[in-house]
Design an enzyme around this catalytic site. Structure first.
Site, PDB file in Angstrom:
ATOM      1  N   THR A   1      26.706 -15.872 -25.019  1.00 55.00           N
ATOM      2  CA  THR A   1      27.516 -17.088 -24.936  1.00 55.00           C
ATOM      3  C   THR A   1      26.581 -18.268 -24.869  1.00 55.00           C
ATOM      4  OG1 THR A   1      29.353 -16.085 -23.789  1.00 55.00           O
ATOM      5  CG2 THR A   1      29.021 -18.422 -23.403  1.00 55.00           C
TER       6      THR A   1
ATOM      7  N   ARG B   1      42.945 -12.625 -22.526  1.00 49.75           N
ATOM      8  CA  ARG B   1      42.068 -13.033 -21.412  1.00 49.75           C
ATOM      9  C   ARG B   1      41.231 -14.257 -21.827  1.00 49.75           C
ATOM     10  NH1 ARG B   1      36.280 -13.793 -20.853  1.00 49.75           N
ATOM     11  NH2 ARG B   1      35.740 -13.479 -18.669  1.00 49.75           N
TER      12      ARG B   1
ATOM     13  N   THR C   1      27.106 -19.249 -17.642  1.00 52.69           N
ATOM     14  CA  THR C   1      27.298 -18.130 -18.551  1.00 52.69           C
ATOM     15  C   THR C   1      27.313 -16.848 -17.742  1.00 52.69           C
ATOM     16  OG1 THR C   1      26.411 -17.001 -20.509  1.00 52.69           O
ATOM     17  CG2 THR C   1      24.814 -17.947 -19.007  1.00 52.69           C
TER      18      THR C   1
ATOM     19  N   GLY D   1      32.561 -14.445 -16.442  1.00 48.36           N
ATOM     20  CA  GLY D   1      33.362 -15.638 -16.231  1.00 48.36           C
ATOM     21  C   GLY D   1      34.219 -15.614 -14.986  1.00 48.36           C
TER      22      GLY D   1
HETATM   23  C1  SD4 Z   1      33.198 -15.276 -20.363  1.00 48.66           C
HETATM   24  N1  SD4 Z   1      31.315 -16.497 -19.531  1.00 48.66           N
HETATM   25  O1  SD4 Z   1      34.075 -15.296 -21.212  1.00 48.66           O
HETATM   26  C2  SD4 Z   1      31.839 -15.841 -20.700  1.00 48.66           C
HETATM   27  C3  SD4 Z   1      30.980 -14.742 -21.204  1.00 48.66           C
HETATM   28  C4  SD4 Z   1      29.516 -15.041 -21.181  1.00 48.66           C
HETATM   29  O2  SD4 Z   1      27.365 -14.430 -21.580  1.00 48.66           O
HETATM   30  O3  SD4 Z   1      29.076 -16.095 -20.802  1.00 48.66           O
HETATM   31  N2  SD4 Z   1      28.674 -14.137 -21.589  1.00 48.66           N
HETATM   32  O4  SD4 Z   1      33.355 -14.765 -19.255  1.00 48.66           O
END
Ligand code: SD4
Length: 299
Positions: free
Chosen positions: A163, A191, A214, A217
């Site tokens: 991400t 989600r 990141t 979440g």
């Molecule tokens: C989430 N924070 O959808 C994001 C995923 C993420 O590195 O950051 N992955 O939860």
């Protein structure tokens, strides 16, 4: 301390920073720079947690979320986008052309199409294959009864956390941030994580600073992670202290598992930045006039 400067999550952010650098170095805005960095990640099929090539949800369909922000009064986001290559650019249209903060689902896709933004099938053969393997490895059927704990597998830090969260400060000292993701691999359809939610995955206040999160979440959302970091800076914390405070709060609020990870980057209005993460493996890509490197986050 240097201006302009751009910082991005994960080693992957280095490439995104470079894509945005011509904008910043030519005196362009931090807003244009963070959008360019995010778009670079979104278009890369090798990145399995952002845009094209992102791993799908439990039903085998990719959905993406994004947020862009320059101030509490100037922010836009989309969630559950399924057909657009650049959710970050839809988020920017939300910011610039509506009085709203967040548009979701099929209506977000439709909103992007209204502005002529490109649509694309986001599911690549590699991502489909990964989903097929995941599905076969499950005894139970997927779909409504799949749960997030099943899908929360982080076998390799860099492979599963791509991400991209980007923060930038331009020559004028203006801050901006962007965050774009396909979310957790094999998540329950519908989600939405922290990334597109103002104050969770991303927060920018020109008076106090900017922060991006990141990782898992749900952990970030339990503590309003990026908002918490910015509020710490407002009260005088350094960016490093602010990022560490978010991790500390998560530790205090959750019974963490070995595979839980969150990374936070905070950027002060003076161009100083800092980062922290639950465990080792989170790296920050930083680019300025003098630097183009990867830094390990403090844990
Ligand atoms: C989430 N924070 O959808 C994001 C995923 C993420 O590195 O950051 N992955 O939860």
């Amino acid at each position: 301390m240097s201006k302009p400067l751009i910082v991005s999550t994960w080693s992957f952010g280095q490439r995104a920073n470079r894509a945005a650098w011509p904008i910043l170095s030519a005196g362009g805005s931090s807003l244009d720079a963070v959008e360019a960095a995010a778009r670079d990640a979104e278009a890369d099929p090798e990145n399995h947690t952002v845009g094209l090539g992102g791993y799908p949800d439990a039903s085998g369909r990719v959905s993406v979320d994004a947020c862009i922000m320059v101030a509490p009064s100037r922010r836009g986001a989309v969630a559950g986008v399924r057909h657009h290559l650049h959710p970050i650019s839809i988020a920017r249209k939300v910011m610039e052309h509506t009085s709203h903060a967040l548009i979701v689902g099929a209506d977000a896709d439709e909103f992007g199409s209204r502005y002529g933004l490109p649509t694309q099938d986001l599911l690549t053969p590699a991502a489909h294959e990964a989903w097929t393997r995941w599905k076969l490895s499950k005894d139970k059927p997927t779909g409504p009864i799949a749960n997030i704990e099943e899908s929360k597998t982080w076998p390799d830090e860099e492979a599963t956390h791509d991400t991209i969260g980007v923060l930038a400060i331009d020559v004028r000292g203006d801050l901006a941030g962007a965050c774009t993701t396909s979310g957790l691999a094999f998540k329950i359809p519908g989600r939405v994580g922290d990334s597109p939610i103002v104050g969770h995955g991303l927060y920018v206040d020109p008076v106090a600073g900017a922060a991006v999160c990141t990782g898992h979440g749900e952990l970030v959302m339990g503590v309003c992670g990026s908002f918490l970091a910015v509020e710490q800076m407002r009260r005088g914390a350094t960016p490093g202290e602010a990022a560490a405070a978010v991790i500390e709060r998560i530790r205090a609020c959750f019974d963490l598992r070995d595979d839980d990870q969150v990374g936070v980057i905070a950027l002060g209005k003076d161009g100083r930045w800092g980062s922290a993460s639950i465990k080792a493996g989170f790296r920050v890509a930083v680019k300025s006039g003098e630097r183009d490197e990867l830094a390990d986050a403090g844990t």
